[in-house]
Design a protein around this motif. Structure first.
Motif, PDB file in Angstrom:
ATOM      1  N   CYS A 282      22.240  72.829  68.759  1.00 56.26           N
ATOM      2  CA  CYS A 282      23.027  73.931  69.045  1.00 56.26           C
ATOM      3  C   CYS A 282      24.281  73.189  68.604  1.00 56.26           C
ATOM      4  CB  CYS A 282      22.883  74.373  70.347  1.00 56.26           C
ATOM      5  SG  CYS A 282      23.272  73.138  71.655  1.00 56.26           S
ATOM      6  N   THR A 283      24.427  71.824  68.344  1.00 54.25           N
ATOM      7  CA  THR A 283      25.736  71.354  68.140  1.00 54.25           C
ATOM      8  C   THR A 283      25.903  71.263  66.547  1.00 54.25           C
ATOM      9  OG1 THR A 283      24.738  69.352  68.596  1.00 54.25           O
ATOM     10  CG2 THR A 283      26.263  70.071  70.278  1.00 54.25           C
ATOM     11  N   GLY A 284      24.890  71.532  65.982  1.00 57.90           N
ATOM     12  CA  GLY A 284      24.870  71.397  64.488  1.00 57.90           C
ATOM     13  C   GLY A 284      25.591  70.423  63.833  1.00 57.90           C
ATOM     14  N   GLY A 285      25.296  69.090  64.387  1.00 53.52           N
ATOM     15  CA  GLY A 285      25.726  67.798  63.709  1.00 53.52           C
ATOM     16  C   GLY A 285      27.122  67.534  63.787  1.00 53.52           C
ATOM     17  N   LYS A 286      27.659  68.327  64.906  1.00 56.17           N
ATOM     18  CA  LYS A 286      29.139  67.924  65.283  1.00 56.17           C
ATOM     19  C   LYS A 286      29.227  66.449  65.957  1.00 56.17           C
ATOM     20  CE  LYS A 286      31.322  72.351  65.573  1.00 56.17           C
ATOM     21  NZ  LYS A 286      30.216  72.952  64.747  1.00 56.17           N
ATOM     22  N   ILE A 287      28.215  66.131  66.601  1.00 56.55           N
ATOM     23  CA  ILE A 287      28.409  64.930  67.394  1.00 56.55           C
ATOM     24  C   ILE A 287      28.087  63.766  66.169  1.00 56.55           C
ATOM     25  CG2 ILE A 287      27.246  63.256  68.882  1.00 56.55           C
ATOM     26  CD1 ILE A 287      25.999  65.764  70.170  1.00 56.55           C
ATOM     27  N   ALA A 288      27.246  63.930  65.245  1.00 54.02           N
ATOM     28  CA  ALA A 288      27.368  62.939  64.297  1.00 54.02           C
ATOM     29  C   ALA A 288      28.387  62.892  63.405  1.00 54.02           C
ATOM     30  CB  ALA A 288      26.040  63.189  63.280  1.00 54.02           C
ATOM     31  N   GLY A 359      24.756  81.427  71.876  1.00 58.74           N
ATOM     32  CA  GLY A 359      25.251  82.755  71.757  1.00 58.74           C
ATOM     33  C   GLY A 359      25.493  83.332  70.376  1.00 58.74           C
ATOM     34  N   PRO A 360      26.186  84.518  70.326  1.00 58.77           N
ATOM     35  CA  PRO A 360      25.961  85.385  71.361  1.00 58.77           C
ATOM     36  C   PRO A 360      24.681  86.038  71.822  1.00 58.77           C
ATOM     37  CG  PRO A 360      26.464  86.552  69.146  1.00 58.77           C
ATOM     38  CD  PRO A 360      26.436  84.988  69.024  1.00 58.77           C
ATOM     39  N   SER A 361      23.495  86.064  70.911  1.00 63.33           N
ATOM     40  CA  SER A 361      22.190  86.239  71.245  1.00 63.33           C
ATOM     41  C   SER A 361      21.433  85.144  71.707  1.00 63.33           C
ATOM     42  CB  SER A 361      21.383  86.977  70.102  1.00 63.33           C
ATOM     43  OG  SER A 361      21.376  86.045  68.944  1.00 63.33           O
ATOM     44  N   LYS A 362      20.182  85.277  72.240  1.00 64.49           N
ATOM     45  CA  LYS A 362      19.287  84.257  72.788  1.00 64.49           C
ATOM     46  C   LYS A 362      18.605  83.633  71.720  1.00 64.49           C
ATOM     47  CE  LYS A 362      18.850  86.494  77.498  1.00 64.49           C
ATOM     48  NZ  LYS A 362      18.031  86.821  78.654  1.00 64.49           N
ATOM     49  N   GLY A 363      18.329  84.293  70.532  1.00 65.54           N
ATOM     50  CA  GLY A 363      17.688  83.605  69.580  1.00 65.54           C
ATOM     51  C   GLY A 363      16.125  83.370  69.832  1.00 65.54           C
ATOM     52  N   ASP A 364      15.584  82.307  69.729  1.00 61.70           N
ATOM     53  CA  ASP A 364      13.968  81.903  69.786  1.00 61.70           C
ATOM     54  C   ASP A 364      13.831  81.698  71.303  1.00 61.70           C
ATOM     55  OD1 ASP A 364      13.851  82.367  67.369  1.00 61.70           O
ATOM     56  OD2 ASP A 364      13.621  80.189  66.545  1.00 61.70           O
ATOM     57  N   SER A 365      14.604  81.571  72.293  1.00 62.77           N
ATOM     58  CA  SER A 365      14.686  81.297  73.484  1.00 62.77           C
ATOM     59  C   SER A 365      14.735  82.475  74.489  1.00 62.77           C
ATOM     60  CB  SER A 365      15.328  80.010  73.809  1.00 62.77           C
ATOM     61  OG  SER A 365      15.171  79.807  75.344  1.00 62.77           O
ATOM     62  N   GLY A 390      28.887  78.393  79.988  1.00 68.06           N
ATOM     63  CA  GLY A 390      29.673  79.694  79.963  1.00 68.06           C
ATOM     64  C   GLY A 390      28.927  80.399  78.567  1.00 68.06           C
ATOM     65  N   ASN A 391      29.840  81.583  78.191  1.00 69.46           N
ATOM     66  CA  ASN A 391      29.241  82.491  77.335  1.00 69.46           C
ATOM     67  C   ASN A 391      30.024  82.602  76.200  1.00 69.46           C
ATOM     68  OD1 ASN A 391      31.580  83.495  78.408  1.00 69.46           O
ATOM     69  ND2 ASN A 391      30.632  85.417  79.551  1.00 69.46           N
ATOM     70  N   ASN A 392      31.278  81.747  75.850  1.00 68.31           N
ATOM     71  CA  ASN A 392      31.758  81.790  74.646  1.00 68.31           C
ATOM     72  C   ASN A 392      31.145  80.792  73.546  1.00 68.31           C
ATOM     73  OD1 ASN A 392      34.028  80.284  72.952  1.00 68.31           O
ATOM     74  ND2 ASN A 392      34.599  82.345  73.157  1.00 68.31           N
ATOM     75  N   ARG A 393      30.654  81.066  72.524  1.00 71.87           N
ATOM     76  CA  ARG A 393      29.772  80.113  71.560  1.00 71.87           C
ATOM     77  C   ARG A 393      30.635  79.079  71.186  1.00 71.87           C
ATOM     78  NH1 ARG A 393      25.787  80.611  68.021  1.00 71.87           N
ATOM     79  NH2 ARG A 393      25.840  79.490  66.151  1.00 71.87           N
ATOM     80  N   GLU A 394      32.141  78.936  70.769  1.00 74.18           N
ATOM     81  CA  GLU A 394      32.756  78.162  70.466  1.00 74.18           C
ATOM     82  C   GLU A 394      32.745  77.170  71.697  1.00 74.18           C
ATOM     83  OE1 GLU A 394      37.196  76.788  68.500  1.00 74.18           O
ATOM     84  OE2 GLU A 394      36.499  79.023  68.805  1.00 74.18           O
TER      85      GLU A 394
END
Length: 415
Positions: A282-288, A359-365, A390-394
């Motif tokens: 879910c963090t898309g590589g931001k930590i790296a 979010g905004p959708s649940k995806g595969d879970s 929370g519910n805000n994607r960013e």
């Protein structure tokens, strides 16, 4: 000494680029004892520039200007500087030779008249060499106020500041010592913290200022003081920090010492001689990305996978499909397995993994939006923690990045 920072460029005003120059310059000035009075952004317009210069001259000892020094017609800063200082542009042979050298070594295109025109500089200016570009820095003085104009390209500006501006400011001497200590708290909101430390805050000496710096998932408390006696300043702040730990030590997770949390984690990894890898969903590589932005990151960072899709967790990390089917892709079991597999895959001492519904959708879970699991693996095994972001994607993504770094900090402090 007080400073005003002026950034010039329509691209900043319309949000096309983010002004990172001002933040960096503010930090560097603070480090040498210069207080920043104001930071403003203006458009590349003659009247606006002249007005900003006049105001800055009245309120500051030092005016740092970035932007507007390019070779195109929309860059009018140099000509406006000449107008403000009652000066004229003259050809500087040293700058011209530098421009020609850059083109001969690094640029395939032929040098144009507009490029050579960057060697035209105000006759009264002291030239500050630009190692990384064609536009030189310009140092000028008027009525005891120093004006320094630099290119807006960040790495060019930083080079000129580091080699040409800061050393000259330090030489002027009699600069005070500015001291900050920043405690990082987690798990409690800003208003709750304020209530717990209200009496302490009200009793702070006038020489010490407290600032609340909330961000996703944490609140930083910064104590600041300024004075000519470094020992006295540091001692007085240290006494208040001790009192703060006595009051809210249960929620203080560390100190940033003026650096970001990722720098704190990086320094701990170096100090403990540990390496790290990441497996991010879910963090898309931001930590790296945060870790590898730090010079020298290769000494602690082994590698990363961005296994965003469910199938990629199976194909790349080797997570069993049965584990995902039985527990959901957003689960403690999957986060734990991701961290464990990343640690093995990259042969690192520590690995951290993220999986969640941003979010905004649940995806595969079926997990609710904002549900995140962070897994950590080390020599003692692997485990995962659940968080509701929370519910805000960013905001979900940023809070997950911050929480991951916070967890890493806690683990590293104990090692």
């Amino acid at each position: 000494m007080k400073a005003t920072i002026i950034t010039i460029g329509d691209e900043i005003l319309i949000g096309q680029i983010v002004d990172t120059n001002s933040a960096w310059m503010g930090q560097q000035l603070n480090n040498v004892g210069v207080s920043v009075y104001e930071i403003i952004t203006i458009n590349d317009d003659r009247v606006h520039i002249l007005s900003a210069f006049a105001k800055a001259e009245q309120q500051s000892d030092l005016v740092l200007i970035t932007g507007g020094l390019g070779p195109t017609k929309d860059d009018v800063t140099k000509s406006t500087i000449c107008e403000y200082f009652d000066d004229e542009l003259v050809l500087n042979q040293t700058v011209l030779e530098h421009i020609e050298n850059i083109f001969s070594k690094y640029v395939k295109d032929a040098i144009l008249p507009a490029n050579r025109d960057q060697a035209l500089v105000p006759s009264k200016a002291r030239i500050l060499h630009n190692d990384y570009g064609t536009a030189p820095g310009l140092w000028m003085e008027k009525n005891d106020t120093i004006f320094v104009s630099m290119p807006g390209v960040p790495f060019e500006m930083k080079g000129i500041m580091t080699s040409g501006v800061l050393p000259e400011i330090i030489k002027k001497g009699n600069l005070p010592f500015i001291h900050h200590r920043t405690m990082i708290t987690a798990g409690v909101g800003e208003s709750t913290i304020a209530k717990r430390i209200e009496a302490w805050e009200n009793a702070l000496p006038e020489t010490i200022k407290l600032a609340y710096l909330p961000s996703s998932g944490m609140v930083r408390l910064r104590l600041s003081s300024i004075g000519m006696d470094r020992v006295e300043v540091e001692t007085s702040v240290a006494a208040q920090v001790k009192a703060l730990y006595d009051l809210i030590g249960d929620i203080i997770v560390g100190e940033s010492n003026g650096e970001s949390l990722v720098h704190t984690v990086f320094n701990l990894l170096k100090e403990k001689r540990k390496t790290i890898a990441t497996a991010e969903s879910c963090t898309g590589g931001k930590i790296a990305n945060l870790i590898t932005e730090i010079p020298g990151a290769s000494t602690v960072f082994k590698g990363s996978t961005i296994t965003y899709a469910t199938q990629s967790k199976i194909d790349i990390l080797g997570i069993e499909g049965k584990l995902i089917d039985e527990n959901s892709v957003v689960s403690a079991e999957v986060a734990t397995a991701m961290a464990a597999q990343a640690r093995v895959k990259f042969k690192s001492d520590i690995a951290i993994a993220t999986t969640g519904n941003a979010g905004p959708s649940k995806g595969d879970s079926d997990a609710e939006v904002g549900t995140v699991y962070i897994g950590i693996a080390d020599e003692n095994g692997a485990e995962a923690c659940k968080f509701l972001m929370g519910n805000n994607r960013e905001r979900v993504v940023q809070k997950t990045v911050n929480k991951s770094l916070e967890l890493l900090q806690k683990i590293l402090i104990k090692k």
